[in-house]
Design an enzyme around this catalytic site. Structure first.
Site, PDB file in Angstrom:
ATOM      1  N   ASN A   1       0.880  -1.170   0.000  1.00  0.00           N
ATOM      2  CA  ASN A   1       0.000   0.000   0.000  1.00  0.00           C
ATOM      3  C   ASN A   1       0.916   1.218   0.000  1.00  0.00           C
ATOM      4  OD1 ASN A   1      -1.785   2.063   0.539  1.00  0.00           O
ATOM      5  ND2 ASN A   1      -2.249   1.421   2.645  1.00  0.00           N
TER       6      ASN A   1
ATOM      7  N   LYS B   1       0.257   4.272  -0.378  1.00  0.00           N
ATOM      8  CA  LYS B   1      -0.341   5.492   0.192  1.00  0.00           C
ATOM      9  C   LYS B   1      -0.043   6.690  -0.728  1.00  0.00           C
ATOM     10  CE  LYS B   1      -0.135   3.353   4.691  1.00  0.00           C
ATOM     11  NZ  LYS B   1      -0.094   3.500   6.139  1.00  0.00           N
TER      12      LYS B   1
ATOM     13  N   HIS C   1      -9.497   1.511   4.540  1.00  0.00           N
ATOM     14  CA  HIS C   1      -8.251   1.716   5.285  1.00  0.00           C
ATOM     15  C   HIS C   1      -8.516   2.698   6.432  1.00  0.00           C
ATOM     16  CE1 HIS C   1      -4.196   2.877   6.345  1.00  0.00           C
ATOM     17  NE2 HIS C   1      -3.818   1.737   5.784  1.00  0.00           N
TER      18      HIS C   1
ATOM     19  N   GLU D   1      -6.918   5.104   7.522  1.00  0.00           N
ATOM     20  CA  GLU D   1      -6.676   6.514   7.199  1.00  0.00           C
ATOM     21  C   GLU D   1      -7.871   7.124   6.461  1.00  0.00           C
ATOM     22  OE1 GLU D   1      -2.881   5.798   5.333  1.00  0.00           O
ATOM     23  OE2 GLU D   1      -2.096   5.211   7.293  1.00  0.00           O
TER      24      GLU D   1
ATOM     25  N   GLU E   1      -5.706  -4.533  10.433  1.00  0.00           N
ATOM     26  CA  GLU E   1      -4.658  -3.552  10.687  1.00  0.00           C
ATOM     27  C   GLU E   1      -4.969  -2.807  11.987  1.00  0.00           C
ATOM     28  OE1 GLU E   1      -2.540  -2.520   6.755  1.00  0.00           O
ATOM     29  OE2 GLU E   1      -4.190  -1.137   7.003  1.00  0.00           O
TER      30      GLU E   1
ATOM     31  N   GLY F   1       2.366   2.419  10.801  1.00  0.00           N
ATOM     32  CA  GLY F   1       3.364   3.477  10.644  1.00  0.00           C
ATOM     33  C   GLY F   1       4.005   3.908  11.945  1.00  0.00           C
TER      34      GLY F   1
ATOM     35  N   SER G   1       3.223  -1.978  10.510  1.00  0.00           N
ATOM     36  CA  SER G   1       4.662  -2.092  10.771  1.00  0.00           C
ATOM     37  C   SER G   1       5.209  -3.490  10.507  1.00  0.00           C
ATOM     38  CB  SER G   1       4.977  -1.640  12.209  1.00  0.00           C
ATOM     39  OG  SER G   1       4.584  -0.293  12.384  1.00  0.00           O
TER      40      SER G   1
HETATM   41  P1  PGA Z   1       2.716   0.369   7.696  1.00  0.00           P
HETATM   42  O1  PGA Z   1       1.254   0.587   7.053  1.00  0.00           O
HETATM   43  O2  PGA Z   1       3.225  -0.952   7.136  1.00  0.00           O
HETATM   44  O3  PGA Z   1       3.519   1.532   7.235  1.00  0.00           O
HETATM   45  O4  PGA Z   1       2.547   0.315   9.164  1.00  0.00           O
HETATM   46  C1  PGA Z   1       0.378  -0.474   6.825  1.00  0.00           C
HETATM   47  C2  PGA Z   1      -0.895   0.062   6.195  1.00  0.00           C
HETATM   48  O5  PGA Z   1      -1.362   1.128   6.616  1.00  0.00           O
HETATM   49  O6  PGA Z   1      -1.465  -0.568   5.281  1.00  0.00           O
END
Ligand code: PGA
Length: 270
Positions: free
Chosen positions: A28, A30, A115, A117, A187, A193, A233
């Site tokens: 992903n 982003k 997601h 976000e 998630e 992140g 992460s």
């Molecule tokens: P990350 O994000 O691996 O940077 O923690 C995962 C995601 O949001 O899909």
């Protein structure tokens, strides 16, 4: 296929069987990379996956602007391509939105939906996500549907109920046939992140809970065939331990999908 032990929390029975569902590692990206940077990364990942012949499907989900040019330069038999979102309408006066038919017309075949976000910063509710899911499925896109609790819900112990509600509200009026087309991604928001990963046991407990929730609604066969990815992460150093768990069928990878070597380190963890 590998032999796995499936434990259903709903009836406390154990089930020995061969794993039929797919293992998947999906990136992903982003809101990262310009178009030239994205093209370079996609070509690099495509070549690396072709050479590695991994034991999982590999997908990259990229910004809308990158979909058509990347579709033209990768081999989607090697590397799947998806969007990171789509609109909750098929077409019309929705300035700035990109619809599921538009995504499908680029050649992409996956779309991330729900997601955290999008839920957090853009107010996406279960009702909106249900519209997006219907449009994605109707246009032949495979949704990668995200669920997960925030830190407060992890700490106050409501996380199992929160995730169950997210699944029930957005997905449980789908037919079993449509539900079977979906990939799920757990998630935990507190792990995205942040460098903080759920422990393999914490993740496995939640994945087993999700599978049991699906089994109670659609039956064991649908539950057994649903790929449930872990995200938050995930990196080369922790992927193997996470993917070794019976109910963790791969990962949705943010930060570590932006460097080919890191992403391949995760892909090769299978
Ligand atoms: P990350 O994000 O691996 O940077 O923690 C995962 C995601 O949001 O899909």
């Amino acid at each position: 296929m590998r032999k796995i032990l499936t434990k259903y929390n709903n009836n406390h029975t154990y089930n020995f069987k061969y794993k039929m569902r797919k293992n998947i590692v999906a990136g992903n990206w982003k809101m990262n990379t310009t178009l030239p940077e994205g093209l370079k990364l996609a070509e690099e990942v495509n070549a690396a996956v072709a050479a590695a012949k991994p034991k999982c499907d590999v997908i990259i989900c990229v910004p809308f602007t990158h979909l058509a040019p990347i579709a033209a330069c990768i081999d989607q038999d090697v590397l799947g391509l998806g969007a990171e979102n789509c609109a909750d309408h098929a077409s019309g006066a929705y300035t700035g939105e990109v619809s599921a038919p538009m995504v499908a017309s680029t050649g992409a075949t996956y779309v991330i939906l729900g997601h955290s976000e999008r839920r957090q910063y853009y107010g996406e509710t279960s009702a909106i996500l249900r519209e997006k899911l219907g449009l994605a499925l109707a246009n032949g896109l495979t949704p990668i549907f995200c669920i997960g609790e925030v830190l407060e819900e992890r700490e106050n112990g409501t996380y199992n109920d929160v995730v169950k509600k997210q699944i029930e509200e957005a997905l449980f009026d789908l037919s079993a046939e449509d539900f079977s087309k979906i990939i799920l991604a757990y998630e935990p928001v507190w792990a995205i992140g942040t460098g903080k990963t759920a422990t393999p046991d914490q993740a496995e407990d939640m994945h087993a809970h999700i599978r049991a929730t699906i089994a109670a609604k659609y039956g064991n066969e649908v539950a057994d065939n649903t790929s449930i990815l872990y995200g938050g992460s995930c990196k080369p150093s922790n992927a193997a331990e996470l993917f070794a768990k019976p109910d963790i069928d791969g990962g949705l990878i943010g930060g570590a999908s932006l460097k080919c070597a890191d992403f391949m380190g995760i892909v090769n963890a299978f």
